[in-house]
Scaffold this active site. Structure first.
Site, PDB file in Angstrom:
ATOM      1  N   LYS A  13       0.825  -1.012   0.119  1.00  0.00           N
ATOM      2  CA  LYS A  13       0.025   0.164   0.086  1.00  0.00           C
ATOM      3  C   LYS A  13       0.766   1.144  -0.031  1.00  0.00           C
ATOM      4  CE  LYS A  13      -1.864  -1.058   4.059  1.00  0.00           C
ATOM      5  NZ  LYS A  13      -1.629  -2.172   4.271  1.00  0.00           N
ATOM      6  N   ARG A  88      -9.889   1.627   7.859  1.00  0.00           N
ATOM      7  CA  ARG A  88      -9.475   0.032   7.883  1.00  0.00           C
ATOM      8  C   ARG A  88     -10.920  -0.784   8.423  1.00  0.00           C
ATOM      9  NH1 ARG A  88      -3.647  -1.150   8.324  1.00  0.00           N
ATOM     10  NH2 ARG A  88      -2.819   1.069   7.977  1.00  0.00           N
ATOM     11  N   ARG A 119      11.547  -6.320   5.279  1.00  0.00           N
ATOM     12  CA  ARG A 119      11.389  -4.908   5.208  1.00  0.00           C
ATOM     13  C   ARG A 119      12.334  -4.115   6.283  1.00  0.00           C
ATOM     14  NH1 ARG A 119       5.582  -2.373   5.721  1.00  0.00           N
ATOM     15  NH2 ARG A 119       5.407  -3.978   7.580  1.00  0.00           N
ATOM     16  N   ARG A 152      10.359  -2.366  11.964  1.00  0.00           N
ATOM     17  CA  ARG A 152       9.269  -2.101  12.826  1.00  0.00           C
ATOM     18  C   ARG A 152       8.809  -3.048  13.956  1.00  0.00           C
ATOM     19  NH1 ARG A 152       4.909  -0.405   8.272  1.00  0.00           N
ATOM     20  NH2 ARG A 152       3.567  -1.308   9.918  1.00  0.00           N
TER      21      ARG A 152
HETATM   22  P1  AP5 Z   1       4.878  -1.612   1.958  1.00  0.00           P
HETATM   23  O1  AP5 Z   1       4.543  -0.742   0.870  1.00  0.00           O
HETATM   24  O2  AP5 Z   1       5.837  -1.085   3.183  1.00  0.00           O
HETATM   25  O3  AP5 Z   1       3.481  -2.436   2.393  1.00  0.00           O
HETATM   26  P2  AP5 Z   1       2.385  -2.005   3.175  1.00  0.00           P
HETATM   27  O4  AP5 Z   1       0.955  -2.549   2.602  1.00  0.00           O
HETATM   28  O5  AP5 Z   1       2.395  -0.342   3.585  1.00  0.00           O
HETATM   29  O6  AP5 Z   1       2.494  -2.382   4.589  1.00  0.00           O
HETATM   30  P3  AP5 Z   1       2.384  -2.089   6.286  1.00  0.00           P
HETATM   31  O7  AP5 Z   1       2.975  -3.069   6.970  1.00  0.00           O
HETATM   32  O8  AP5 Z   1       2.721  -0.701   6.228  1.00  0.00           O
HETATM   33  O9  AP5 Z   1       0.791  -1.969   6.396  1.00  0.00           O
HETATM   34  P4  AP5 Z   1      -0.168  -1.953   7.640  1.00  0.00           P
HETATM   35  O10 AP5 Z   1      -1.326  -1.813   7.297  1.00  0.00           O
HETATM   36  O11 AP5 Z   1       0.086  -3.265   8.319  1.00  0.00           O
HETATM   37  O12 AP5 Z   1       0.706  -0.934   8.673  1.00  0.00           O
HETATM   38  P5  AP5 Z   1       0.733   0.634   8.446  1.00  0.00           P
HETATM   39  O13 AP5 Z   1       2.054   1.132   8.775  1.00  0.00           O
HETATM   40  O14 AP5 Z   1      -0.069   1.236   7.555  1.00  0.00           O
HETATM   41  O15 AP5 Z   1       5.573  -3.025   1.576  1.00  0.00           O
HETATM   42  C1  AP5 Z   1       6.051  -3.982   2.261  1.00  0.00           C
HETATM   43  C2  AP5 Z   1       7.506  -4.476   2.155  1.00  0.00           C
HETATM   44  O16 AP5 Z   1       7.332  -4.991   0.607  1.00  0.00           O
HETATM   45  C3  AP5 Z   1       8.482  -3.488   1.915  1.00  0.00           C
HETATM   46  O17 AP5 Z   1      10.065  -3.697   2.240  1.00  0.00           O
HETATM   47  C4  AP5 Z   1       8.687  -2.975   0.297  1.00  0.00           C
HETATM   48  O18 AP5 Z   1       9.779  -2.359   0.133  1.00  0.00           O
HETATM   49  C5  AP5 Z   1       8.347  -4.339  -0.261  1.00  0.00           C
HETATM   50  N1  AP5 Z   1       7.442  -4.297  -1.521  1.00  0.00           N
HETATM   51  C6  AP5 Z   1       6.576  -3.421  -1.829  1.00  0.00           C
HETATM   52  N2  AP5 Z   1       5.821  -3.654  -2.882  1.00  0.00           N
HETATM   53  C7  AP5 Z   1       6.726  -4.691  -3.523  1.00  0.00           C
HETATM   54  C8  AP5 Z   1       6.680  -5.608  -4.679  1.00  0.00           C
HETATM   55  N3  AP5 Z   1       5.833  -5.075  -5.721  1.00  0.00           N
HETATM   56  N4  AP5 Z   1       7.737  -6.312  -5.091  1.00  0.00           N
HETATM   57  C9  AP5 Z   1       8.580  -6.712  -3.929  1.00  0.00           C
HETATM   58  N5  AP5 Z   1       8.692  -6.021  -2.934  1.00  0.00           N
HETATM   59  C10 AP5 Z   1       7.653  -4.985  -2.703  1.00  0.00           C
HETATM   60  O19 AP5 Z   1       0.144   0.736  10.019  1.00  0.00           O
HETATM   61  C11 AP5 Z   1       0.509   0.439  11.085  1.00  0.00           C
HETATM   62  C12 AP5 Z   1      -0.426   0.465  12.331  1.00  0.00           C
HETATM   63  O20 AP5 Z   1      -0.856   1.777  12.451  1.00  0.00           O
HETATM   64  C13 AP5 Z   1      -1.638  -0.423  12.557  1.00  0.00           C
HETATM   65  O21 AP5 Z   1      -1.396  -1.584  12.613  1.00  0.00           O
HETATM   66  C14 AP5 Z   1      -2.385   0.416  13.385  1.00  0.00           C
HETATM   67  O22 AP5 Z   1      -1.930   0.063  14.777  1.00  0.00           O
HETATM   68  C15 AP5 Z   1      -2.155   1.885  13.344  1.00  0.00           C
HETATM   69  N6  AP5 Z   1      -3.254   2.326  12.184  1.00  0.00           N
HETATM   70  C16 AP5 Z   1      -2.761   2.825  11.002  1.00  0.00           C
HETATM   71  N7  AP5 Z   1      -4.009   3.133  10.117  1.00  0.00           N
HETATM   72  C17 AP5 Z   1      -4.946   2.967  11.253  1.00  0.00           C
HETATM   73  C18 AP5 Z   1      -6.466   3.141  11.165  1.00  0.00           C
HETATM   74  N8  AP5 Z   1      -6.965   3.772  10.341  1.00  0.00           N
HETATM   75  N9  AP5 Z   1      -7.177   3.050  12.261  1.00  0.00           N
HETATM   76  C19 AP5 Z   1      -6.607   2.652  13.340  1.00  0.00           C
HETATM   77  N10 AP5 Z   1      -5.244   2.456  13.631  1.00  0.00           N
HETATM   78  C20 AP5 Z   1      -4.561   2.514  12.525  1.00  0.00           C
HETATM   79 MG    MG Z   2       2.959   0.941   5.196  1.00  0.00          MG
END
Ligand code: AP5
Ligand code: MG
Length: 205
Positions: A13, A88, A119, A152
């Site tokens: 994402k 979400r 990552r 992380r």
């Molecule tokens: P990456 O692009 O980092 O993936 P991502 O989908 O952004 O994964 P996240 O782990 O960031 O998602 P998440 O939803 O769990 O966490 P978030 O930070 O949003 O890609 C992953 C890896 O793969 C990277 O190393 C990248 O380089 C690699 N990659 C990407 N595409 C690739 C490809 N095509 N080929 C090869 N490699 C690739 O949220 C964290 C926390 O915040 C949540 O758990 C929650 O506690 C809180 N939070 C956030 N939003 C909310 C909300 N709306 N409500 C309540 N709590 C919230």
């Molecule tokens: Mg992310």
């Protein structure tokens, strides 16, 4: 141009939101990144956010929406934005009435585990790397701000399992929600970053 990305943890994402934002000349807004930065402040809110995100649990819908709304009020969001990580759940989707398109990035769990375990993230500027597919120029050092990269806390295997379970229960229902409104675009998220991005561009046209 108000787009949201939906997908499992590690589905890409954040990566795709950044590329799409550059192409469309609007900001990519990662709520997870904003929250990780906010959690560094040692006040009550910072401690609350840290206690939730480090364990892979959501923060409250109200606080998530408040923090996001503050960001969306900034001038750079006037022409639109790409959201990563909001909404979400259904309650949040009802709060985010302005979203015109939701992009679902579909990736199997086996690939999620591989991507997340490789990552790395810069603790200072939050730039994301992958030791298999998007390596930094110098060993584990951020290209941009030269800080040593870290992992992380919520990327440990147990928390990844928990985040995947929460995704299935709370976030996956948004796919049917946006499909019903004719706002859903689904793409296969397996493949290189540029291949996935081409699929997104094709699907948006
Ligand atoms: P990456 O692009 O980092 O993936 P991502 O989908 O952004 O994964 P996240 O782990 O960031 O998602 P998440 O939803 O769990 O966490 P978030 O930070 O949003 O890609 C992953 C890896 O793969 C990277 O190393 C990248 O380089 C690699 N990659 C990407 N595409 C690739 C490809 N095509 N080929 C090869 N490699 C690739 O949220 C964290 C926390 O915040 C949540 O758990 C929650 O506690 C809180 N939070 C956030 N939003 C909310 C909300 N709306 N409500 C309540 N709590 C919230
Ligand atoms: Mg992310």
């Amino acid at each position: 141009m108000r787009i949201a990305t939906i997908g499992k943890p590690g589905s890409g994402k954040g990566t795709q939101a950044e590329v799409l934002a550059r192409k469309l000349r609007v900001p990519a807004i990662s709520l997870g990144e904003i929250l990780r930065k906010r959690s560094l402040k040692n006040d009550k809110t910072g401690k609350y956010i840290r206690s939730r995100i480090d364990k892979g649990s959501f923060i409250s819908d109200r606080l998530a929406f408040k923090i996001l709304s503050e960001r969306l009020e900034k001038k750079d969001c006037k022409k639109g934005y790409i959201l990563d990580g909001f909404p979400r759940n259904l309650a949040q989707a009802k709060m985010a009435k302005d979203i015109g398109t939701a992009i679902e990035i579909k990736v199997p769990d086996s690939l999620i585990i591989r991507r997340i375990s490789n990552r790395r993230e810069c603790p200072k500027c939050c730039r994301t790397y992958n030791m298999l597919t998007q390596k930094p120029k110098k060993d584990e050092i951020c290209d941009k701000c030269k800080t040593r990269l870290g992992r992380r806390k919520d990327d440990s295997p147990n928390f990844v399992k928990k985040r995947l379970a929460i995704y299935r229960k709370k976030t996956a229902p948004l796919i049917a929600y946006y499909r019903k409104q004719g706002k859903l675009v689904s793409v296969d998220g397996a493949g290189t970053v540029s291949v996935v991005f081409s699929r997104i561009m094709r699907a948006l046209k």
